[in-house]
Scaffold this motif. Sequence first.
Motif, PDB file in Angstrom:
ATOM      1  N   THR A   3       9.535  -1.846 -14.350  1.00  0.00           N
ATOM      2  CA  THR A   3       9.967  -1.215 -13.113  1.00  0.00           C
ATOM      3  C   THR A   3       8.907  -0.221 -12.649  1.00  0.00           C
ATOM      4  OG1 THR A   3      11.151   0.545 -14.283  1.00  0.00           O
ATOM      5  CG2 THR A   3      12.416  -1.415 -13.666  1.00  0.00           C
ATOM      6  N   ILE A   4       8.877   0.010 -11.342  1.00  0.00           N
ATOM      7  CA  ILE A   4       7.930   0.953 -10.747  1.00  0.00           C
ATOM      8  C   ILE A   4       8.716   1.905  -9.858  1.00  0.00           C
ATOM      9  CG2 ILE A   4       5.977   1.225  -9.170  1.00  0.00           C
ATOM     10  CD1 ILE A   4       5.067  -1.582  -9.997  1.00  0.00           C
ATOM     11  N   THR A   5       8.478   3.195 -10.022  1.00  0.00           N
ATOM     12  CA  THR A   5       9.089   4.200  -9.158  1.00  0.00           C
ATOM     13  C   THR A   5       8.016   4.739  -8.211  1.00  0.00           C
ATOM     14  OG1 THR A   5      10.753   4.807 -10.808  1.00  0.00           O
ATOM     15  CG2 THR A   5      10.277   6.420  -9.084  1.00  0.00           C
ATOM     16  N   LEU A   6       8.341   4.757  -6.931  1.00  0.00           N
ATOM     17  CA  LEU A   6       7.369   5.195  -5.939  1.00  0.00           C
ATOM     18  C   LEU A   6       7.068   6.688  -6.068  1.00  0.00           C
ATOM     19  CD1 LEU A   6       8.440   3.369  -2.652  1.00  0.00           C
ATOM     20  CD2 LEU A   6       6.833   2.619  -4.404  1.00  0.00           C
ATOM     21  N   THR A   7       5.806   7.030  -5.861  1.00  0.00           N
ATOM     22  CA  THR A   7       5.348   8.415  -5.805  1.00  0.00           C
ATOM     23  C   THR A   7       4.371   8.524  -4.635  1.00  0.00           C
ATOM     24  OG1 THR A   7       3.394   8.080  -7.192  1.00  0.00           O
ATOM     25  CG2 THR A   7       5.486   8.565  -8.327  1.00  0.00           C
ATOM     26  N   HIS A   8       3.943   9.727  -4.346  1.00  0.00           N
ATOM     27  CA  HIS A   8       2.928   9.886  -3.301  1.00  0.00           C
ATOM     28  C   HIS A   8       1.620   9.204  -3.699  1.00  0.00           C
ATOM     29  CE1 HIS A   8       5.093  12.431  -0.525  1.00  0.00           C
ATOM     30  NE2 HIS A   8       5.463  13.243  -1.504  1.00  0.00           N
ATOM     31  N   ASP A   9       1.398   9.076  -4.994  1.00  0.00           N
ATOM     32  CA  ASP A   9       0.146   8.485  -5.465  1.00  0.00           C
ATOM     33  C   ASP A   9       0.109   6.965  -5.334  1.00  0.00           C
ATOM     34  OD1 ASP A   9      -0.938  10.960  -6.143  1.00  0.00           O
ATOM     35  OD2 ASP A   9      -0.069  10.899  -8.160  1.00  0.00           O
ATOM     36  N   ASN A  10       1.265   6.304  -5.491  1.00  0.00           N
ATOM     37  CA  ASN A  10       1.239   4.837  -5.458  1.00  0.00           C
ATOM     38  C   ASN A  10       1.904   4.216  -4.232  1.00  0.00           C
ATOM     39  OD1 ASN A  10       4.016   5.004  -5.864  1.00  0.00           O
ATOM     40  ND2 ASN A  10       3.953   4.330  -7.993  1.00  0.00           N
ATOM     41  N   LEU A  11       2.486   5.045  -3.373  1.00  0.00           N
ATOM     42  CA  LEU A  11       3.242   4.533  -2.228  1.00  0.00           C
ATOM     43  C   LEU A  11       2.433   3.598  -1.341  1.00  0.00           C
ATOM     44  CD1 LEU A  11       5.724   4.451  -0.388  1.00  0.00           C
ATOM     45  CD2 LEU A  11       4.949   6.585   0.647  1.00  0.00           C
ATOM     46  N   GLU A  12       1.213   3.973  -1.031  1.00  0.00           N
ATOM     47  CA  GLU A  12       0.419   3.172  -0.099  1.00  0.00           C
ATOM     48  C   GLU A  12       0.079   1.794  -0.655  1.00  0.00           C
ATOM     49  OE1 GLU A  12      -0.228   3.716   3.014  1.00  0.00           O
ATOM     50  OE2 GLU A  12       0.896   5.601   2.871  1.00  0.00           O
ATOM     51  N   ASN A  13       0.010   1.677  -1.974  1.00  0.00           N
ATOM     52  CA  ASN A  13      -0.405   0.412  -2.582  1.00  0.00           C
ATOM     53  C   ASN A  13       0.746  -0.483  -3.011  1.00  0.00           C
ATOM     54  OD1 ASN A  13      -3.163   1.132  -2.398  1.00  0.00           O
ATOM     55  ND2 ASN A  13      -2.989   2.341  -4.273  1.00  0.00           N
ATOM     56  N   GLU A  14       1.972   0.046  -2.988  1.00  0.00           N
ATOM     57  CA  GLU A  14       3.101  -0.732  -3.476  1.00  0.00           C
ATOM     58  C   GLU A  14       3.805  -1.490  -2.356  1.00  0.00           C
ATOM     59  OE1 GLU A  14       4.151  -1.532  -6.389  1.00  0.00           O
ATOM     60  OE2 GLU A  14       2.670  -0.318  -7.457  1.00  0.00           O
ATOM     61  N   HIS A  15       4.269  -2.677  -2.689  1.00  0.00           N
ATOM     62  CA  HIS A  15       5.107  -3.457  -1.782  1.00  0.00           C
ATOM     63  C   HIS A  15       6.490  -2.824  -1.758  1.00  0.00           C
ATOM     64  CE1 HIS A  15       7.029  -6.783   0.182  1.00  0.00           C
ATOM     65  NE2 HIS A  15       7.794  -7.038  -0.869  1.00  0.00           N
ATOM     66  N   LYS A  31       8.425   2.514   7.657  1.00  0.00           N
ATOM     67  CA  LYS A  31       9.203   2.768   6.445  1.00  0.00           C
ATOM     68  C   LYS A  31       8.448   3.689   5.495  1.00  0.00           C
ATOM     69  CE  LYS A  31      12.320   2.160   3.170  1.00  0.00           C
ATOM     70  NZ  LYS A  31      13.705   2.622   3.227  1.00  0.00           N
ATOM     71  N   LYS A  32       7.159   3.456   5.335  1.00  0.00           N
ATOM     72  CA  LYS A  32       6.394   4.277   4.391  1.00  0.00           C
ATOM     73  C   LYS A  32       6.241   5.710   4.883  1.00  0.00           C
ATOM     74  CE  LYS A  32       4.026   0.772   1.694  1.00  0.00           C
ATOM     75  NZ  LYS A  32       2.763   0.286   1.099  1.00  0.00           N
ATOM     76  N   GLU A  33       6.157   5.909   6.189  1.00  0.00           N
ATOM     77  CA  GLU A  33       6.113   7.271   6.717  1.00  0.00           C
ATOM     78  C   GLU A  33       7.424   7.980   6.438  1.00  0.00           C
ATOM     79  OE1 GLU A  33       3.683   9.140   8.037  1.00  0.00           O
ATOM     80  OE2 GLU A  33       2.360   7.487   7.437  1.00  0.00           O
ATOM     81  N   TRP A  34       8.525   7.263   6.609  1.00  0.00           N
ATOM     82  CA  TRP A  34       9.845   7.845   6.318  1.00  0.00           C
ATOM     83  C   TRP A  34       9.955   8.180   4.835  1.00  0.00           C
ATOM     84  CZ3 TRP A  34      14.186   6.586   3.394  1.00  0.00           C
ATOM     85  CH2 TRP A  34      15.374   7.259   3.738  1.00  0.00           C
ATOM     86  N   LEU A  35       9.497   7.261   3.984  1.00  0.00           N
ATOM     87  CA  LEU A  35       9.568   7.490   2.548  1.00  0.00           C
ATOM     88  C   LEU A  35       8.751   8.701   2.111  1.00  0.00           C
ATOM     89  CD1 LEU A  35       9.360   3.838   1.162  1.00  0.00           C
ATOM     90  CD2 LEU A  35      11.265   5.432   0.855  1.00  0.00           C
ATOM     91  N   LYS A  36       7.577   8.883   2.703  1.00  0.00           N
ATOM     92  CA  LYS A  36       6.728  10.019   2.343  1.00  0.00           C
ATOM     93  C   LYS A  36       7.490  11.328   2.488  1.00  0.00           C
ATOM     94  CE  LYS A  36       2.166   8.147   3.553  1.00  0.00           C
ATOM     95  NZ  LYS A  36       1.053   8.222   4.549  1.00  0.00           N
ATOM     96  N   LYS A  47      11.735  -0.077  -8.114  1.00  0.00           N
ATOM     97  CA  LYS A  47      11.711  -1.515  -7.867  1.00  0.00           C
ATOM     98  C   LYS A  47      11.237  -2.251  -9.107  1.00  0.00           C
ATOM     99  CE  LYS A  47       7.842  -3.003  -6.331  1.00  0.00           C
ATOM    100  NZ  LYS A  47       6.680  -3.479  -5.551  1.00  0.00           N
ATOM    101  N   MET A  48      11.657  -3.487  -9.215  1.00  0.00           N
ATOM    102  CA  MET A  48      11.064  -4.348 -10.221  1.00  0.00           C
ATOM    103  C   MET A  48       9.645  -4.678  -9.759  1.00  0.00           C
ATOM    104  SD  MET A  48      13.203  -4.676 -12.598  1.00  0.00           S
ATOM    105  CE  MET A  48      14.952  -4.519 -12.969  1.00  0.00           C
TER     106      MET A  48
END
Length: 249
Positions: A3-15, A31-36, A47-48
């Motif tokens: 599993t992968i948990t989104l962070t500010h460091d990996n958000l841009e590279n993750e699906h 979506k990614k701007e909202w998530l940030k 996510k898996m």
Amino acid sequence: METITLTHDNLENEHICCAIASDKDVQVKSKKEWLKEQLDRGLIFTKMNVRGKCFIEYIPIENAWVPVKGKDMMYIDCLWVSGQYQGKGYAKELLEDCKKRSLELGKKGLIIISSQKKKGFLMDYKFLVKHGFYSVDVWNEIYELMFLPLTQDYQEPHFNVQPIKEEGLVLYYTSQCPFNAKYTQVLKEYCDQQKIPLKLKHILTCEQAQNAPTPLTTYSLFYNKVFITREVLNARKFEKIWGQIYEED
């Protein structure tokens, strides 16, 4: 599976699972701007490690984009496992991880909206009941606030939906759903061409969402104060719905 948990460091590279498209796509960008912004408010997106719809997204109720009252709880925006990933226990695994993290953060329960009638983009009602959730409130006779206690000392949450004031055709939406970045404009352009008055109400803050006239803040279409649908519409689907409304009006 990892599993992968989104962070500010990996958000841009993750699906981000629900919008399978180029990172340059307006839907993904929105979506990614909202998530940030929401990551700084306690949102957790796990996510898996796949390019598909297999993830859970949740946030402390105090910062949730819904008119729901509760204390020391996590609100699940979305638990979505579909396609080839169904039937493999991933939804249960994601939910168990959510429970574990929520307890570690001192939360007393989990909240999610579902319906006994099967609705797209809502977690299956029977799955939730099987895993300990029960209904504590109902909106519009269909949408139920499901609650799972994690401790013994809790107070049940409840909807805090405000009366709708707008007449006519009104769409309330947020940027939580990536598809809104494209399809709200598709709908507006179609209505403009057909000379159908449509008011777009883009909810821009969680404070606005917590005072909204709908708990389905990601997308709620109303006509003359009556809720019509939460399904993100393209022009063809709207045309069919509008024809039914026009006949009844």
